[in-house]
Design an enzyme around this catalytic site. Structure first.
Site: not given
Length: 456
Positions: A249, A271-272, A293, A369
């Site tokens: 993250q 990520q993020d 994500d 998701r």
């Protein structure tokens, strides 16, 4: 209780970080709850719901952060208080706000909050079609300027300019000239209506590399730019986190700014990338790049005319991966939160698409998701390119949230838009209810975003 945890955790960096973060977000929760009374007395029920929804986000964040350092009886007792008293009470209050907004004084119709999965859409204006377009205010004059090195400008760092912004709510325009600004920027809660104006994507660049792999750094704190003050605006700049695909993250931009407008901005990470954490946010003509994500949070965020690009993920990306573009985190069915993408494009960077076409079977990409139980994400008239899998959506863990989430699509086009093989727990938005996901109905944007036809 949380202060006691902090004071007893001097030798435990992770627990100290969790306690400090908890104290911070609980103060934001209190701030938003205190706003609700004024909104109710003024008949502004949508504002009241947005702010109470955010209060619940912050309380849950405290509980969730403590969950990972749950190694003392003190932490156990604090978590129990948050879950059984504070969060439960705020959830009940939010549910009553929803009932009052929908049914008014007809209390016989009140009941537990319902969602689209139960066939319920809140009443709204059918005239609010998805075609409404907002825009950034025209003709803004800079209050201060920022230059790399400071020559000829008021400040040499973005943070110095933000610190100079008043706390009286007056709009404060910061012109950031072309250059790469290696810094972490924080716009505090009391700094309302701050505007960042750059010289263009890729020209004005704010860059950082904080990530959760570093001691004491949480996902929330890893953001290169983090905003709390309401009414924040940004245009014509790049914000990036260069931590790399193996750093887990690492947030580029995090927003808790209600009624915020981001236009013609580029957000780059892995990520993020974008933590659309809470409250109402509007993204117009932005380019957002990442992989795992990379658009996540529990805000009510609207993405209009944006380019969403998947980037290569691992150090050895040719091995393949599963990427989810979104991970919305709604925790309560009464929260007025969700992600809506309208007239946007889902594709990959040039480097990623070369990987994808070399072996499509191992490079799997999904629209989203469910990070939390009531995750909600909708794509309306978007272009979904070939990299989007036939399933469309990815489970989080087993059957978690599959019966409570709402993932909807409406009149999308492109090679990845065929819905004939979508997972059974996703939905096609009924035409009669697509107006629920307009800028006006979903985030009340016509009340605070300048319209394309408005005079400025």
């Amino acid at each position: 209780m949380v202060q006691d945890i902090l004071e007893s955790s001097a030798g435990n960096k992770n627990r100290s970080t969790a306690a400090r973060n908890c104290l911070e977000v609980v103060s934001y929760s209190e701030y938003r709850i205190n706003q609700v009374g004024g909104a109710l007395s003024g008949g502004r029920l949508k504002d009241a719901r947005a702010w109470m929804s955010a209060a619940l986000v912050y309380q849950y964040d405290c509980w969730s952060g403590l969950k990972y350092v749950n190694d003392t009886s003190q932490v156990v007792q604090t978590m129990a208080f948050f879950n059984n008293s504070l969060i439960a009470g705020t959830s009940s209050a939010l549910g009553m706000l929803v009932n009052y907004d929908v049914y008014g004084d007809k209390t016989g119709s009140w009941g537990p909050p319902r969602t689209e999965r139960e066939g319920f859409w809140e009443p709204g204006s059918d005239s609010h079609t998805p075609g409404w377009v907002g825009r950034f205010p025209a003709g803004l004059t800079a209050d201060v300027t920022v230059c790399k090195g400071g020559g000829g400008c008021d400040y040499k760092t973005v943070q110095e300019a933000v610190n100079a912004a008043p706390t009286n709510g007056k709009r404060f325009v910061i012109r950031i000239k072309a250059g790469v600004y290696e810094e972490t920027v924080r716009v505090a809660l009391e700094k309302k209506n701050v505007v960042l104006l750059g010289d263009g994507m890729g020209k004005t660049v704010i860059t950082g590399s904080m990530n959760v792999g570093q001691p004491g750094v949480s996902t929330y704190n890893s953001a290169t730019v983090g905003v709390l003050g309401d009414g924040f605006m940004a245009s014509d700049l790049t914000i990036q986190n260069t931590a790399g695909p193996d750093a887990h993250q690492a947030v580029a931009f995090r927003s808790d700014s209600d009624r915020s407008v981001i236009q013609n901005c580029e957000l780059i990470g892995n990520q993020d990338t974008l933590y659309a954490h809470s409250l109402r946010q509007y993204y117009k003509s932005c380019r957002i790049i990442g992989n795992v994500d990379f658009i996540f949070g529990n805000s009510a965020a609207f993405f209009q005319d944006c380019l969403i690009l998947v980037a290569p993920r691992q150090l050895h990306p040719e091995k393949g991966e599963k990427n989810a573009v979104t991970a919305h985190g709604r925790i309560d069915p009464a929260q007025s939160t969700g992600f809506v993408f309208q007239n946007s494009v889902i594709n990959g960077t040039e480097a990623y698409m070369a990987l994808y076409y070399s072996n499509p079977k191992v490079h799997l990409n999904f629209l989203g998701r469910p990070w939390k139980q009531y995750s909600r994400t909708i794509f309306v008239r978007c272009t979904l390119e070939a990299l989007v899998t036939a399933d469309g959506w990815l489970p989080w863990d087993g059957d978690f949230a599959l019966n409570t989430l709402y993932y909807g699509e409406f009149e999308n086009t492109g090679a990845g838009a065929d819905t004939s093989r979508r997972v059974s727990w996703s939905n096609q938005v009924p035409a009669a209810h697509v107006s629920s996901y307009s800028v006006q109905n979903f985030i009340q944007g016509d009340q605070w975003i300048p319209g394309a036809s408005d005079d400025q």
